[in-house]
Each structure stands twice: as C-alpha cells, then as structure tokens.
Write an enzyme that holds these catalytic residues in place. Structure first.
Site, PDB file in Angstrom:
ATOM      1  CE  LYS A  78      -7.478   1.085   1.086  1.00 20.25           C
ATOM      2  NZ  LYS A  78      -6.846   0.335   1.676  1.00 20.25           N
ATOM      3  CG  HIS A 129      -3.754  -0.461  -2.280  1.00 20.63           C
ATOM      4  ND1 HIS A 129      -4.358   0.870  -2.263  1.00 20.63           N
ATOM      5  CD2 HIS A 129      -3.507  -0.642  -0.754  1.00 20.63           C
ATOM      6  CE1 HIS A 129      -4.181   1.423  -1.105  1.00 20.63           C
ATOM      7  NE2 HIS A 129      -3.813   0.618  -0.202  1.00 20.63           N
ATOM      8  CB  SER A 179      -1.028   0.080   1.160  1.00 21.48           C
ATOM      9  OG  SER A 179      -0.320  -0.347   2.289  1.00 21.48           O
TER      10      SER A 179
HETATM   11  C1  PLP Z   1      -6.624   0.102   3.140  1.00 25.80           C
HETATM   12  C2  PLP Z   1      -6.012  -1.196   3.383  1.00 25.80           C
HETATM   13  C3  PLP Z   1      -6.981  -2.285   4.421  1.00 25.80           C
HETATM   14  C4  PLP Z   1      -7.855  -1.766   5.234  1.00 25.80           C
HETATM   15  O1  PLP Z   1      -8.954  -1.684   4.424  1.00 25.80           O
HETATM   16  P1  PLP Z   1     -10.173  -0.682   4.853  1.00 25.80           P
HETATM   17  O2  PLP Z   1     -11.340  -1.098   4.055  1.00 25.80           O
HETATM   18  O3  PLP Z   1      -9.821   0.657   4.502  1.00 25.80           O
HETATM   19  O4  PLP Z   1     -10.365  -0.989   6.255  1.00 25.80           O
HETATM   20  C5  PLP Z   1      -6.136  -3.482   4.499  1.00 25.80           C
HETATM   21  N1  PLP Z   1      -5.148  -3.938   3.873  1.00 25.80           N
HETATM   22  C6  PLP Z   1      -4.504  -2.871   2.863  1.00 25.80           C
HETATM   23  C7  PLP Z   1      -3.338  -3.413   2.092  1.00 25.80           C
HETATM   24  C8  PLP Z   1      -5.115  -1.621   2.695  1.00 25.80           C
HETATM   25  O5  PLP Z   1      -4.242  -0.951   1.998  1.00 25.80           O
END
Ligand code: PLP
Length: 394
Positions: free
Chosen positions: A237, A206, A178
């Site tokens: 996302k 991602h 990320s």
């Molecule tokens: C953003 C993210 C999460 C968390 O997801 P949310 O739905 O925002 O709680 C988990 N793992 C990774 C790699 C992330 O980038």
C-alpha cells in the site's frame, strides 16, 4: 455443472453485487488511463506515490538482473535470498523491534499468524470491522472467536471477563480501519490486553507509511511501540511494493517461521519485490515531504467535503467513506463519478456491512491541489443529486 455458477452469478447481478474489473494502462499515479480515458485515481492505496517512484523501479531492475525473476521455493526449502534477510533487518529497525518476518501478502500474514498464535482452547477477540483477511485468519484458527462491536472497549472488556477459561487470548484489530478510515483506540486496547494478560495484534496495512511522525504506524502514532506484541503491516500500500511483515520479539518471529502455514507452504517473495520494499523504506526516510503532502491533501479533501456538507465521519486518515447505502445506488454513483472524471470504486457487501455500500475515496501525496478541487466539485454534484447518505457507516 456450469448452470450452477450461472445461477449464482444471476443472484449477484440481481443484488447489484456483481464485481467487474477495469483495465488500467498506466501506473497507479494521480491520474490513470482507464478504457482510453484519463481520470483522477481516487481509490488506490498507493498513498505516497511510491509504486511509481524511480528509486523503487531501479532497485527492482537491478535485483532482477542479479537474482532473477522468481525465488524458486519456500525459504525453508531452498534458502533465503539475501534480500529477504536484508528486508527483515530493515523492517525490524524501521519498527524498532528485535526482529521481523516477511510474508507474501497481508492476506497470507493474517491467515497464517492468527491460527499459529491462537489454537484450540484459545480465544480470539476481533473488532467487527476488521479486514476480511483477519476474519479468515480467525476462521482458520481452531480458537473460539468473539467479535466485539466496532471500537467498543466496554464490549471487549466484558468479553474478556466472561471468557476466563481460555488458555491464550489474542486481541486483533486493524490499526486504521480499511473501509471507514478511523483509527483503533490503541491506548485502551493496550490497557485491556495488559490487564487481561492477552496478546495484542495490530494490522497496520493502512497505517504503515501513513501514521506516526516517521510513518511507522499505529503504535508510533500513539507512542506505544513497545506495548504491541504483534505488529503486522503491508508493503503493497503506502510502501508501493508488495508483501507484508510481522515485527516483534525474536521469539515470536522464530515461532512464526516455524508454524505459520502460509509461510511454510508458499514460494517466497521474488527478489525484485524485496529490493523495491527496501528502497521504499529508504525513500520513506529520505523524503518525509511525501507524508506531509499526503496529510495536507487529506486535510484539503476533508475540508472540501465538509464545505459541501458531505459527512466523512469517522475518518481520521486519507480514507474517506462516502456512504451511499444501497449497492445499486453506490454503483450508479461510481459510474457517474467516472463519467465526470473520477475513478472511485463502489464498495459493497461483503467488503462492508449490508446497507452501507459507499464510494471509498483515498487521497494520495501525488494529487495536485487542482485535482483535489476537481474531485470535490464532482462529489459535490453527486451530493446535490442526493447520492450520499448522512448517517455513519459501520
Ligand atoms: C489490504 C489489507 C490486507 C491485505 O494485505 P495484502 O498485502 O493486500 O494482501 C490486510 N489487512 C488490511 C487491514 C488491509 O487493508
């Protein structure tokens, strides 16, 4: 009593680690209104522009009318909304798995799934740059956790070899990391998992909607859909909605819904959110140009930064780590970028390792060529002013 927190805050301030939040009076579009100024948004994970897509908004609106605002309880207590079930069927078919289960967030998925799968006497192997929610999932599990050097398969293998006493073994990795934007070496991970009889879990937060010919994530990118046991991904996302999922075998899903504490003990996703996620899966299929545009924009920004001599390694995705180093200089770089028209947050420890504070620039399908050109020009000024370090992050 409160003096204690004041002291803690003073320490954060001294270390340039104090977080501030900014008010945004618009959707997460290519430009946002921030404190009354319009700036180019370069730090959202709304990669495909689905968060403000009319089809998602309409789906949420009509679900709101029919099912109301909240879901009322955990699904095991007051029942499934039919939209929860439809969303899970759609995710399973999107991912090509037998079944899927949705969670309230990626954070809830990782902190629920890892302790459910790996318990006392088990072993978890986790990449050093895995997301904080994976780290917390490992901490919550009673399993022994071994952290392997980032993407270092020799290190992973040596840890697998030296921990043969473990009952169950779980290898867990971000699909797309990320903060650095590089991709996990899935073929090697699959080979090691198979050789050492380990369960493989990939976090596609991602990668969902971004990687693979149809946006199905890391496994599709490598053509290994049937060799990853636990495919976790998020809906907040690239899919522009909210929530998360695990896709996999039917037994796995049944087991998780019986044992994941973050699933059992939490009120389920609101119906309107499920409707928006279902609409997002429709749009993903109907508008493949969004992913193409995302990758075109990604190449455009990568070329622009390369022409300035800004190092974007090891990114292979729409996430660019623009390494600064110290937290105070990263904050200053972010402020300067803002003054010139770009919103790109400074990312500091503990989100990234000490000494690797950075601007994390993310490009979206909705950015215009002109906006990317402007962004490159502004990053170029920061580079001329010596903000960017030329080392590699991580
Ligand atoms: C953003 C993210 C999460 C968390 O997801 P949310 O739905 O925002 O709680 C988990 N793992 C990774 C790699 C992330 O980038």
């Amino acid at each position: 009593m409160t003096a204690m927190f004041e002291r803690e805050l003073d320490i954060l301030l001294e270390q340039d680690l104090m977080r501030t939040q900014v008010p945004i009076g618009s959707a997460q579009g290519p430009r946002v209104a921030l404190n009354g100024r319009e700036v180019i948004l370069l730090c959202s994970n709304n990669y495909l522009g689905l968060a403000e897509h009319p089809a998602l908004k309409e789906a949420a609106r009509s679900a709101l009318e029919r099912f109301g605002a909240g879901s009322g309880a955990s699904r095991l207590v007051s029942g499934n909304c039919i939209l929860h079930e439809e969303l899970e069927r759609r995710i399973a078919s999107f991912k090509g798995t037998d079944a899927a289960i949705v969670f309230n967030s990626g954070y809830a998925a990782n902190t629920g799934v890892i302790p459910a799968v790996a318990r006392e006497g088990d072993l978890v192997l986790s990449d050093r740059l895995n997301h904080g929610s994976i780290i917390d999932g490992c901490r919550l599990s009673r399993a022994r956790t071994e952290v392997y050097r980032h993407r270092d398969m020799d290190h992973l293998e040596s840890l697998l070899r030296s921990n043969t006493a473990a009952h169950r073994k779980l290898i867990v990795t971000d699909g797309v990391f990320s903060m650095d934007g590089d991709i996990a070496p899935l073929p090697d991970l699959v080979r090691l998992a198979e050789r050492h009889d380990a369960i493989l879990m990939v976090d596609d937060a991602h990668a969902t909607g971004v990687l693979g010919n149809r946006g199905r994530g890391t496994a599709e990118h490598f053509g290994m859909e049937d060799r990853v046991h636990i495919q976790m991904g998020t809906l907040g996302k690239a899919l522009g909605s909210f929530g998360a999922y695990v896709a996999g075998a039917r037994d796995l899903v049944q087991y998780l819904l019986n044992t994941c504490r973050s699933y059992l003990f939490s009120t389920s996703l609101p119906p309107a959110v499920c409707a928006a996620s279902i609409a997002a899966l429709d749009v993903l299929e109907a508008e493949p140009w969004r992913r193409e545009k995302l990758w075109d924009n990604r190449e455009r920004l990568a070329r622009g930064l390369a022409s300035l001599g800004v190092n974007t390694a090891p990114s292979g995705t729409p996430i660019f780590p623009l390494l600064v180093g110290s937290s105070d200089r990263a904050v200053r770089a972010s402020q300067k970028a803002f003054a010139r028209g770009i919103f790109a947050t400074a990312i500091r420890p503990p989100t990234v390792p000490d000494g690797s504070a950075r601007l994390r620039a993310t490009v979206m399908a909705t950015h215009s060529e002109e906006e990317i050109k402007q962004a490159v020009a502004i990053f170029g000024q920061l580079n001329d002013e010596g903000y960017f370090s030329h080392g590699r992050p991580g």
